[in-house]
Design an enzyme around this catalytic site. Structure first.
Site, short mmCIF file in Angstrom:
data_model
loop_
_atom_site.label_atom_id
_atom_site.label_comp_id
_atom_site.label_asym_id
_atom_site.label_seq_id
_atom_site.Cartn_x
_atom_site.Cartn_y
_atom_site.Cartn_z
N GLN A 1 -5.73 -3.02 10.90
CA GLN A 1 -4.49 -2.59 11.45
C GLN A 1 -4.82 -1.26 12.27
OE1 GLN A 1 -0.60 -2.71 9.56
NE2 GLN A 1 -1.69 -3.41 7.84
N GLU B 1 -2.34 4.89 5.61
CA GLU B 1 -2.79 4.74 6.98
C GLU B 1 -3.96 5.15 7.29
OE1 GLU B 1 -1.14 2.43 8.70
OE2 GLU B 1 0.92 2.47 8.32
N LYS C 1 0.97 -1.35 -0.04
CA LYS C 1 -0.18 0.09 0.05
C LYS C 1 0.86 1.23 0.03
CE LYS C 1 -2.10 -1.03 3.78
NZ LYS C 1 -1.50 -2.51 3.88
N THR C 2 1.80 1.43 1.00
CA THR C 2 2.63 2.32 1.01
C THR C 2 3.58 2.64 -0.27
OG1 THR C 2 2.65 2.27 3.51
CG2 THR C 2 4.49 3.79 2.26
N ARG D 1 4.94 -7.39 11.03
CA ARG D 1 6.09 -6.43 10.77
C ARG D 1 7.21 -7.42 10.46
NH1 ARG D 1 3.82 -3.11 9.31
NH2 ARG D 1 2.06 -4.40 9.57
P1 ATP Z 1 1.61 -2.11 6.10
O1 ATP Z 1 0.00 -2.25 5.97
O2 ATP Z 1 2.42 -2.82 6.99
O3 ATP Z 1 2.01 -0.51 6.21
P2 ATP Z 1 1.95 -2.01 3.17
O4 ATP Z 1 0.82 -2.61 2.57
O5 ATP Z 1 2.03 -0.55 3.08
O6 ATP Z 1 2.30 -2.67 4.55
P3 ATP Z 1 4.66 -1.71 1.96
O7 ATP Z 1 5.41 -1.40 3.10
O8 ATP Z 1 4.14 -0.82 0.93
O9 ATP Z 1 3.43 -2.54 2.29
O10 ATP Z 1 5.35 -3.06 1.22
C1 ATP Z 1 5.79 -4.15 2.17
C2 ATP Z 1 7.12 -4.67 1.45
O11 ATP Z 1 7.05 -5.40 0.24
C3 ATP Z 1 8.17 -3.47 1.36
O12 ATP Z 1 9.45 -4.11 1.49
C4 ATP Z 1 7.89 -3.29 -0.13
O13 ATP Z 1 8.97 -2.72 -0.94
C5 ATP Z 1 7.81 -4.55 -0.73
N1 ATP Z 1 7.12 -4.87 -2.01
C6 ATP Z 1 5.46 -4.30 -2.08
N2 ATP Z 1 5.22 -4.39 -3.37
C7 ATP Z 1 6.28 -5.25 -4.11
C8 ATP Z 1 6.62 -5.65 -5.40
N3 ATP Z 1 5.37 -5.69 -6.30
N4 ATP Z 1 7.60 -6.30 -5.82
C9 ATP Z 1 8.63 -6.73 -4.59
N5 ATP Z 1 8.45 -5.95 -3.35
C10 ATP Z 1 7.25 -5.30 -2.92
MG MG Z 2 2.34 1.00 4.80
#
Ligand code: ATP
Ligand code: MG
Length: 741
Positions: free
Chosen positions: A253, A223, A35-36, A610
């Site tokens: 979350q 978030e 997402k981020t 995490r």
């Molecule tokens: P949270 O809900 O915990 O905030 P999130 O959904 O924001 O998580 P991110 O932090 O954006 O998730 O991504 C999680 C990890 O996965 C990061 O290290 C990111 O770089 C990696 N990642 C996300 N998408 C890909 C992709 N398509 N290919 C490789 N790595 C990825």
């Molecule tokens: Mg995030």
């Protein structure tokens, strides 16, 4: 750098989100699904592909640190820091603070140089407000008043908007009003004002709002599940015309309810913007499957949520470890030993580790173990234990008893809790002591013992000073016969210091807990004298400040772990009363309110997710916390994790695990069924997909349904994909029936 480079390394759904057209977009997805990352790439994409000017973009993050990281990533994607000039990335508070400075002409009497009050300033203002209104601060404690003020401000209610229908409500209204007027007089705003005043500015000045709507035609929020009413309203104002809101979040979350966060804002968003394009991200890139299975086991037992299947392509990662330690020191030692072992094997660097806990007071045993082992650590989000105000206060009492000439400690405690020895009296005391050529502490005792006629104090200040001197005298007399912990308890009792700290607010409660924790430390010095205790404690305190950019394990609360990721995670204190916290258990027992327990579940869910590679979950048989030592039962949440995810589990070895599990299940089920909530349809819809149906899935292609399970609104379909993918369980929403005519 081209726009296709920005899309490289994203999966199909992520690309869909990054490149989504104008209009409201909501990306709802589990932890680690990107997402981020998607939000970050979208900013780069808007700038690179659509030529959007960076100053037309506002991005909101949850912490200032996250904002800086996002900025760096965007620069990385665009290859040139000049390309983001004017981009606005920051927390809601930082963004509002800037708007209010810029628009000071519209917000009299505040000028553009207004001050932002921190917690201590707020407390001082609140005390003053209570005094001005002749209200008893014991009945209306400053901290509890401040919590209430914060709560109503987050709901955008001014003094005129809060009900004054009974005596207490009317008092609160007057306090709120007067507190605000004191802030106004000081040209100061508190944290909550920053949000509320911006919303009011926009409400009262549509022309100003219009300027900002034009200025920021693209708004992105990370978030989103942890926004409060004020933040949600603000976003609504800014996007009202262009409607280009890109929000990402995960209702599972949401862990900041105590600060007014309302995960229902996600639902509200879809109602307020019926044309919202919702994008789901399926794949988790952070963790391997065993970690996700553990996380799902925990969160799936929360009622009233949309069930999400978390999946990772990585099925090979190391299984989890669930470890029982005898007490918190053994728990800490296990962590240290594991860290040393893993780093010695060359698998991990010191910066790869995170140690998480539910309450700040738990950090003490961990910090001490790290200090003993000589391993530097980083402590996030909280003042270090021995630097905390209340811990320093109590130690200052003991230092003064140890050495009555210690003027720094005397100054710290002479009017603590407030006993009417004001600044002026203290100055007179110091001057008089100089005349007598003794320290102020000695002068104080001289005043008590000799009652000299020529002492320069008025009757009232003389008697308040004498009363404090009496306390000090009696402590000094007992100094050599009492143990450190007995002395500490005596001081707490004589000064009613805990009552002073405990004002009914959560903050006050946590300060009390810290003092009790210190008492627990002191009880380890039975048979030793005060000198030894104070010396050891001050050595810990001195070596306590450490460089923050060293590669070192991170100690942090589960709350501050949000959005972060670490290769190796230790979650400590998985015990009933710690996680879930006793306050949340009481809420169930006293008022059948299970919402707090549900939030604890989400907190553990955040912690587990995490983890990139290795997860260690720890509970103790006996824990000393807040100065009490007690045997604890393992957290109820542990029984919801499938045993198959563990490489090693002490719980499995404990014979009574299954009985306990049943007892907990009954308890939680009872709590959930007795909680008033909107009736959920108990009727399960018939499954849409029958065995034999041919379906199509975006990633796996064509497959045949082999079975289907519908539960409430969710249908999980087992599909066999001939193309080598094998059998998968997939949510019905992701499948399309293939027409076979
Ligand atoms: P949270 O809900 O915990 O905030 P999130 O959904 O924001 O998580 P991110 O932090 O954006 O998730 O991504 C999680 C990890 O996965 C990061 O290290 C990111 O770089 C990696 N990642 C996300 N998408 C890909 C992709 N398509 N290919 C490789 N790595 C990825
Ligand atoms: Mg995030």
């Amino acid at each position: 750098m081209t726009s296709s480079d920005i899309l490289a390394g994203l999966n199909e759904q992520q690309v869909e989100a990054v490149t989504a057209g104008e209009g409201p977009v909501l990306v709802l997805a589990g932890p680690g699904s990107g997402k981020t990352r998607v939000l970050t790439h979208r900013i780069a994409y808007l700038i690179e592909k659509h030529g959007v000017r960076p100053w037309h973009i506002m991005a909101v993050t949850f912490t200032n640190k996250a904002a800086r990281e996002m900025e760096n990533r965007i620069v990385g994607l665009l290859g040139d820091s000049g390309k983001i000039d004017g981009l606005s990335i920051g927390t809601f508070h930082a963004t509002c603070a800037r708007i209010l400075r810029r628009e000071a002409d519209f917000t009299p009497p505040f000028s553009s140089s207004y001050t932002i009050f921190d917690t201590a300033d707020q407390l001082a203002a609140m005390k003053r407000a209570l005094a001005d209104l002749n209200l008893d601060p014991k009945k209306n404690t400053p901290n509890s008043m401040l919590s209430r003020v914060s709560a109503v401000k987050n709901e955008l209610l001014g003094p005129g908007d809060v009900a004054a229908n009974d005596y207490r409500a009317e008092i609160f209204q007057r306090v709120y009003e007067h507190y605000n007027s004191l802030l106004r007089a000081s040209n100061a705003r508190d944290f909550d004002d920053l949000l509320m005043h911006t919303v009011l500015l926009f409400r009262n000045h549509p022309d100003v709002l219009e300027r900002y709507q034009r200025r920021y035609p693209f708004i992105l929020v990370d978030e989103f599940q942890d926004t409060n009413i004020a933040q949600y309203t603000l976003v609504g104002q800014l996007v009202a015309h262009h409607r280009n809101l890109f929000a990402v979040g995960d209702p599972d979350q949401s862990i900041y309810a105590f600060r007014g966060a309302d995960h229902r804002n996600v639902q509200r968003f879809r109602q307020d913007f019926p044309d919202t394009q919702t994008i789901l991200l399926e794949q988790n890139y952070r963790s391997h499957q065993a970690i996700l299975d553990a996380a799902m086991g925990v969160i799936d037992r929360n009622p009233g949520r949309i069930r999400k299947q978390l999946f990772s392509k990585d099925t090979e990662g190391p299984l989890l470890v669930l470890k029982e330690a005898y007490n918190e020191d053994n728990e800490a030692q296990f962590i240290i030993d594991t860290i040393i072992d893993l780093t010695n094997r060359g698998e991990y660097g010191m910066g790869d580790f995170a140690i998480m806990y539910r309450t700040n007071a738990q950090s003490r045993a961990l910090e001490e173990a790290f200090l003993r082992a000589g391993i530097p650590y980083r402590l996030v989000g909280a003042t270090r234990f021995y630097a905390r105000r209340e811990v320093k206060d109590v130690l200052a009492f003991l230092r003064l008893i140890h050495n009555p000439s210690d003027i720094v400690s005397l100054q710290r405690v002479i009017n603590l809790p407030p006993r009417g020895i004001g600044q002026k009296t203290q100055q007179t005391l110091d001057a008089w002591a100089q005349e007598l050529d003794v320290t102020s502490g000695e002068a104080l005792l001289y005043l008590l013992d000799e009652d000299p006629e020529d002492a320069p104090f008025s009757g009232r200040s003389r008697s308040t000073l004498a009363r404090f001197a009496e306390l000090l005298r009696s402590w000094l007399e007992q100094r050599d016969t009492l143990t450190p912990v007995e002395l500490l308890s005596l001081v707490l009792e004589d000064t009613a210091y805990l009552n002073y700290l405990d004002d009914g607010s959560a903050d006050g409660q946590s300060r009390v807990e810290n003092v009790l924790e210190l008492r627990g430390v002191a009880s380890g010095y039975d048979g030793l004298d005060l000198t030894t205790f104070l010396e050891e404690v001050s050595l810990v305190a001195d070596t306590d400040t450490r460089d923050d950019d060293t590669q070192a394990p991170t100690l942090l609360t589960l709350h501050s772990a949000k959005g972060l990721e670490f290769p190796v995670v230790f979650i400590t204190g998985l015990e009933e009363g710690v996680l879930p916290h006793s306050r949340s258990i009481e809420a169930v027992e006293e008022s059948a309110d299970s919402s707090a327990i549900q939030e604890e579940r989400r907190l553990l869910y955040v912690g587990i997710t995490r983890t990139e590679q290795r997860l260690y979950m720890l509970y103790t048989f006996r824990r000393s916390l807040y100065g009490y030592s007690d045997t604890n039962r393992p957290s109820r949440f542990l029984y919801d994790i499938p045993e198959s995810v563990f490489e090693y589990s002490d719980l499995r070895q404990r014979g009574q695990a299954t009985t306990d599990a049943r007892a907990y299940r009954e308890m939680t089920t009872w709590a959930q069924t007795t909680t008033p909530r909107p009736p959920r349809s108990s009727k399960t819809k018939p499954a849409r997909f029958k065995a034999g149906t041919v379906v199509w899935h975006k990633k796996y292609g064509e497959g045949v349904v082999v079975g289907s399970r519908a539960r409430g609104d969710i249908e999980e379909v087992n599909v066999l994909f001939p193309g080598g993918s094998g059998e998968k369980t997939i949510m019905a929403d992701f499948l399309k029936p293939v027409d076979q005519d």
